[in-house]
Design a protein around this motif. Structure first.
Motif, PDB file in Angstrom:
ATOM      1  N   GLN A 143       6.904 -69.975 -98.283  1.00 18.98           N
ATOM      2  CA  GLN A 143       6.850 -70.813 -97.076  1.00 18.98           C
ATOM      3  C   GLN A 143       8.415 -70.825 -96.685  1.00 18.98           C
ATOM      4  O   GLN A 143       8.830 -70.908 -95.241  1.00 18.98           O
ATOM      5  N   GLU A 144       9.060 -71.145 -97.671  1.00 15.67           N
ATOM      6  CA  GLU A 144      10.743 -71.705 -97.216  1.00 15.67           C
ATOM      7  C   GLU A 144      11.269 -70.569 -96.892  1.00 15.67           C
ATOM      8  O   GLU A 144      12.541 -70.499 -96.218  1.00 15.67           O
ATOM      9  N   SER A 145      10.740 -69.275 -96.981  1.00 10.90           N
ATOM     10  CA  SER A 145      11.619 -68.085 -96.460  1.00 10.90           C
ATOM     11  C   SER A 145      11.331 -67.932 -95.034  1.00 10.90           C
ATOM     12  O   SER A 145      11.935 -66.670 -94.285  1.00 10.90           O
ATOM     13  N   LEU A 146      10.433 -68.755 -94.360  1.00  7.65           N
ATOM     14  CA  LEU A 146      10.070 -68.439 -92.914  1.00  7.65           C
ATOM     15  C   LEU A 146      10.450 -69.354 -92.150  1.00  7.65           C
ATOM     16  O   LEU A 146      10.048 -69.624 -90.979  1.00  7.65           O
ATOM     17  N   THR A 147      11.721 -70.051 -92.264  1.00  4.76           N
ATOM     18  CA  THR A 147      12.101 -71.140 -91.606  1.00  4.76           C
ATOM     19  C   THR A 147      12.723 -70.724 -90.328  1.00  4.76           C
ATOM     20  O   THR A 147      12.576 -71.137 -88.980  1.00  4.76           O
ATOM     21  N   ARG A 149      11.123 -68.011 -88.782  1.00  3.66           N
ATOM     22  CA  ARG A 149       9.985 -67.560 -88.290  1.00  3.66           C
ATOM     23  C   ARG A 149       8.901 -68.716 -88.072  1.00  3.66           C
ATOM     24  O   ARG A 149       7.876 -68.691 -88.612  1.00  3.66           O
ATOM     25  N   PRO A 150       8.965 -69.480 -87.073  1.00  8.10           N
ATOM     26  CA  PRO A 150       8.249 -70.843 -87.204  1.00  8.10           C
ATOM     27  C   PRO A 150       6.662 -70.519 -86.961  1.00  8.10           C
ATOM     28  O   PRO A 150       5.632 -71.061 -87.517  1.00  8.10           O
ATOM     29  N   ALA A 153       5.232 -69.441 -90.109  1.00  7.22           N
ATOM     30  CA  ALA A 153       5.192 -70.592 -91.080  1.00  7.22           C
ATOM     31  C   ALA A 153       3.868 -71.453 -90.530  1.00  7.22           C
ATOM     32  O   ALA A 153       3.370 -71.884 -91.753  1.00  7.22           O
ATOM     33  N   ARG A 154       3.794 -71.297 -89.456  1.00  9.04           N
ATOM     34  CA  ARG A 154       2.330 -72.442 -88.996  1.00  9.04           C
ATOM     35  C   ARG A 154       1.264 -71.437 -89.532  1.00  9.04           C
ATOM     36  O   ARG A 154       0.231 -72.126 -89.905  1.00  9.04           O
ATOM     37  N   MET A 156       1.177 -69.373 -91.940  1.00 11.50           N
ATOM     38  CA  MET A 156       0.906 -69.560 -93.500  1.00 11.50           C
ATOM     39  C   MET A 156       0.573 -70.962 -93.626  1.00 11.50           C
ATOM     40  O   MET A 156      -0.327 -71.069 -94.740  1.00 11.50           O
ATOM     41  N   ASN A 157       0.941 -71.994 -93.241  1.00 12.10           N
ATOM     42  CA  ASN A 157       0.542 -73.248 -93.700  1.00 12.10           C
ATOM     43  C   ASN A 157      -1.101 -73.367 -93.164  1.00 12.10           C
ATOM     44  O   ASN A 157      -1.809 -74.243 -93.917  1.00 12.10           O
ATOM     45  N   LEU A 178       0.094 -62.641 -90.305  1.00  9.24           N
ATOM     46  CA  LEU A 178       0.970 -63.818 -90.291  1.00  9.24           C
ATOM     47  C   LEU A 178       2.101 -63.495 -88.979  1.00  9.24           C
ATOM     48  O   LEU A 178       2.978 -64.325 -88.658  1.00  9.24           O
TER      49      LEU A 178
END
Length: 361
Positions: A143-147, A149-150, A153-154, A156-157, A178
């Motif tokens: 998750q932290e590697s997708l900063t 790529r918002p 990240a959304r 993924m969350n 993703l």
């Protein structure tokens, strides 16, 4: 003197109607050729001059009851390549229309024009499409590697929420779902057949003698895409059709009959060699294996039941799957009765589609 420029061999019974139609289509005279190789088997021919002024002879010969030879001869000057390829198409169409079996075309223009003996083929579905998860070399992003790529990240969350129990390897289609890759995961189809490799070598040696000065298999043990498409046009067309049908790429790998090299002997963890748990579609000892699937998941024996005979499928189907309740017996409360077969409300899956399910790279 006549020299063959193009020759097609075919096999099959041809009745009088089909033979008459064939002679008409090629405008052949039912008179045997008297010179050149195979004149004794000739049954019809035609001498003509092509549009470039090259003298040619078109001939049909019969060998035995079911052998047919279509030949284009020249008298010393080779016709243009376009003329030869035009008659190649005409010969193939004539064989198809007469419902004959094509045996060989010399010189070959495709793999099915190379004379080969009957072969055995091993076909397997490999890669993520068969195992659902990718190999160890492809990990799911954190998750932290997708900063940067918002949207990824959304997604993924939305998929995992606060759970830290996430797969290390990428599930099928995950990267596409993703938004990190532009197309869904492919299907890796391995076709293991030495005869195909030999036919490819013969085809490329004839049509592109300078194409592969070194290792024909490209150093990786399988045919490259251009060699595969050029040698097996029907297979390439089949692959394209199903790519459009499935909406995802199909990666074809043609190997020797022994299959991919076992890289574990070199100490590598990742290897595509034959394994017991491979998804076999077809192999010599299990033809059309996809019609009689065999589970790849071993079933562990239950304690105390190792020697107990298992009920037959018919017996299992005959058993009622509906629980019965005695008259006037109160219904069980799923939330209070731990012996109930129903899950309590807090453990039930919510209605509607399961979040994050579907094709995932």
């Amino acid at each position: 003197m006549l020299w063959p420029t193009l020759r097609a061999l075919a096999y099959g019974r041809m009745d009088n109607d089909r033979l008459t139609q064939l002679l008409h289509d090629f405008d052949l005279t039912t008179r045997s050729r008297t010179e050149g190789p195979g004149a004794a088997q000739s049954i019809a021919h035609r001498a003509f001059v092509d549009q470039e002024g090259t003298p040619l002879v078109l001939d049909l010969a019969q060998t035995g009851e079911s052998g047919w030879v279509f030949t284009l001869f020249h008298t010393g000057q080779q016709p243009a390549t376009a003329i030869i390829e035009g008659y190649r198409d005409l010969f193939r169409e004539a064989v198809r229309a007469a419902e004959l079996t094509l045996v060989q075309v010399k010189p070959p223009g495709a793999a099915d024009e190379v004379l080969t003996t009957p072969v055995v083929v091993d076909i397997r579905l490999k890669g993520t499409g068969a195992g659902f998860f990718s190999g160890l070399h492809k990990t799911l992003p954190l998750q932290e590697s997708l900063t940067d790529r918002p949207e990824a990240a959304r997604r993924m969350n939305e998929w995992f929420g606060d759970s830290r129990e996430r797969p290390v390897r990428r599930p099928y289609d995950a990267m596409w779902r993703l938004g990190l890759e532009s197309e869904p995961s492919d299907f890796d189809l391995d076709i293991n057949c030495t005869a195909i490799v030999r036919a490819a070598r013969e085809y490329w040696k004839t049509t592109h003698p300078d194409r592969y000065p070194g290792d024909f298999m490209g150093g990786h043990g399988y045919l490259d895409k251009q060699a595969l498409a050029g040698t097996l046009p029907a297979l390439a067309a089949w692959s394209k059709k199903w790519e459009e049908e499935l909406g995802r790429p199909i990666s074809l790998g043609v190997f020797e009959s022994s299959g991919p090299f076992d890289a574990t002997v070199l100490g590598r963890a990742l290897s595509s060699h034959f394994k017991e748990n491979d998804w076999v579609i077809h192999r010599p000892d299990r033809p059309m294996a996809w019609q009689t699937p065999k589970s790849r998941v071993p079933e562990p024996p239950t304690a105390g039941t190792a020697d107990r005979p298992r009920p037959s499928a018919a017996a299992a189907r005959s058993r009622s799957t509906t629980s019965t309740r005695k008259p006037n017996q109160p219904k069980r409360d799923p939330a209070k009765d731990p012996g109930s077969k129903h899950q309590p409300p807090q453990h039930r899956r919510p209605d509607g589609p399961e979040t994050g399910r579907g094709r995932s790279r």
